[in-house]
Design an enzyme around this catalytic site. Structure first.
Site, PDB file in Angstrom:
ATOM      1  N   CYS A 241      34.177  -7.168  14.360  1.00 12.59           N
ATOM      2  CA  CYS A 241      35.360  -8.012  14.556  1.00 12.59           C
ATOM      3  C   CYS A 241      36.613  -7.488  13.855  1.00 12.59           C
ATOM      4  CB  CYS A 241      35.081  -9.428  14.051  1.00 12.59           C
ATOM      5  SG  CYS A 241      33.458 -10.056  14.440  1.00 12.59           S
TER       6      CYS A 241
ATOM      7  N   HIS B 209      40.944 -15.581  10.416  1.00 10.31           N
ATOM      8  CA  HIS B 209      39.838 -15.089  11.234  1.00 10.31           C
ATOM      9  C   HIS B 209      39.224 -16.279  11.971  1.00 10.31           C
ATOM     10  CE1 HIS B 209      36.817 -12.342  12.589  1.00 10.31           C
ATOM     11  NE2 HIS B 209      35.839 -13.027  12.023  1.00 10.31           N
TER      12      HIS B 209
ATOM     13  N   HIS C 197      37.272 -15.225  21.035  1.00 14.36           N
ATOM     14  CA  HIS C 197      37.035 -14.184  20.037  1.00 14.36           C
ATOM     15  C   HIS C 197      36.846 -12.863  20.772  1.00 14.36           C
ATOM     16  CE1 HIS C 197      35.943 -11.939  16.659  1.00 14.36           C
ATOM     17  NE2 HIS C 197      34.986 -12.677  16.143  1.00 14.36           N
TER      18      HIS C 197
END
Length: 404
Positions: free
Chosen positions: A155, A294, A331
């Site tokens: 990520c 995040h 995401h």
């Protein structure tokens, strides 16, 4: 060594909300979700945010052979970023131009097609799915002769790529960096793999758009997204000399490792990256007015990130406004850091903050100054940051200042 200030002079995006940064930002301000149901054939309901992409704007049918969607999106976003920067490569030494790209999983569609091909596998499967293909295609499309590098750090991939590009600009190793990332993994096999890991949001029929609820008491996980985003970085001096607009300065970046667990985040590790970014930028926590978190809407992750921010900001924590835009665009894994950096730059440039959508009741363990939809104005905003915290324990923080 002479250190160069790093300017952001171009923004390009291929996102579930479209391919125009301003339109994307307006959609986020209005809390319009791009998340919708996908793959009804899967055992459990699934939702994701997909890009409406016309590849024929960038590729002929012949050129598309062996080019996975992840590379197509990257080429498009990088091209739009260069156009937005007023074509800085026109008079550049192409040996002093670099491509720095993040990609977490590579060409998922190519792999899926190979697995489901009943023995018929394209001979171009390998070059289509290799994670460095997007960077290579961006370089070939633009004749880039300098470093062409790929960062595959889950990520944090494209956030790390942008940080590494900024280092190269700062040190004078390259004159221009095309920095960002891409991801295109909305295929049944990948979605199923994430489902069985129990990290994806659950939802009732008709409620997919609001399924992702960062920092909320009733959060249940994230939804996958796809897309690409690139920033054009160059020295502030070079940008001024060619009369380029500067959206912001990339003033600091922090990279750290938790070194504790492959998938469980660690607040002290995140705090180290936050402090490192502040130190490099020469800023105190109170100087930073916004954090694009995040914020994956997972039960553990949101609390850990909140605690890391609280630890670093201390008595100034209430002055930091926070939101996670993953609630709206999903995401994007390897592209998440890039699109969220782009959103953070626009928030700083426009002095408006995207809201933390779908959070009607904040989890008591996540108490902080979340941005509400009717409170987006930030007239005094001078610095903002974007957090990317990855599986594997890598933490990346990008800290931007308003351009002079």
């Amino acid at each position: 060594m002479n250190r160069h200030e790093v300017a952001v002079t171009g923004l390009g995006v291929m996102a579930p909300h479209g391919d125009e940064p301003g339109a994307l930002f307006e959609a986020l301000l209005q809390a319009r979700s791009a998340i919708q149901p996908v793959f009804p054939e899967l055992p459990k309901p699934a939702a994701a945010a997909s890009v409406a992409f016309d590849e024929t704007r960038w590729f002929t049918k012949l050129q598309l052979a062996g080019v996975d969607r992840v590379s197509q999106l990257a080429v498009a976003a990088a091209d739009l970023a260069l156009r937005d920067a007023n074509q800085p490569l026109a008079d550049a030494d192409l040996e002093r131009v670099g491509v720095y790209a993040g990609c977490g999983m590579g060409g998922a569609a190519a792999l899926e097609a190979a697995y489901r091909g009943n023995g018929r596998v394209s001979p171009l499967t390998i070059p289509a799915f290799m994670p460095n293909a997007p960077a290579a295609h961006v370089a070939m499309r633009n004749g880039v002769l300098g470093p062409v590098l790929t960062y595959s750090v889950a990520c944090a991939s494209s956030s790390v790529a942008i940080a590494e590009a900024a280092k190269a600009i700062e040190r004078g190793e390259v004159d221009i960096a095309i920095a960002g990332g891409s991801e295109a993994l909305i295929v049944p096999g990948v979605v199923l793999a994430w489902q069985v890991m129990q990290t994806l949001a659950t939802f009732q029929p008709g409620e997919a758009a609001g399924a992702v609820r960062p920092f909320a008491s009733d959060r249940s996980g994230f939804a996958l997204g796809e897309g690409a985003a690139f920033l054009v970085l160059e020295s502030a001096e070079r940008a001024r000399n060619r009369g380029a607009r500067s959206y912001a300065t990339l003033a600091g970046w922090g990279l750290s490792s938790d070194a504790t667990h492959l998938t469980k985040p660690d607040a002290p590790g995140q705090a180290r990256a936050l402090r490192q970014a502040l130190r490099q930028a020469g800023l105190q926590p109170r100087d930073v007015g916004y954090c694009n978190a995040h914020g994956t809407a997972t039960r553990i992750g949101d609390v850990v990130e909140r605690n890391a921010l609280a630890e670093v900001w201390g008595d100034d924590f209430d002055g930091l406004r926070v939101s996670s835009t993953k609630a709206l665009h999903g995401h994007m894994l390897g592209a998440a850091g890039a699109i969220e950096a782009l959103i953070t730059v626009l928030a700083l440039h426009r002095r408006q903050l995207p809201p933390n959508a779908n959070c009607s009741e904040i989890d008591p363990a996540c108490q902080m100054n979340l941005v509400m939809q009717d409170d987006s104005a930030a007239p005094a905003l001078e610095a903002a940051m974007s957090n990317s915290f990855a599986f594997g324990g890598t933490n990346s923080v990008l800290l931007f200042r308003r351009a002079d």
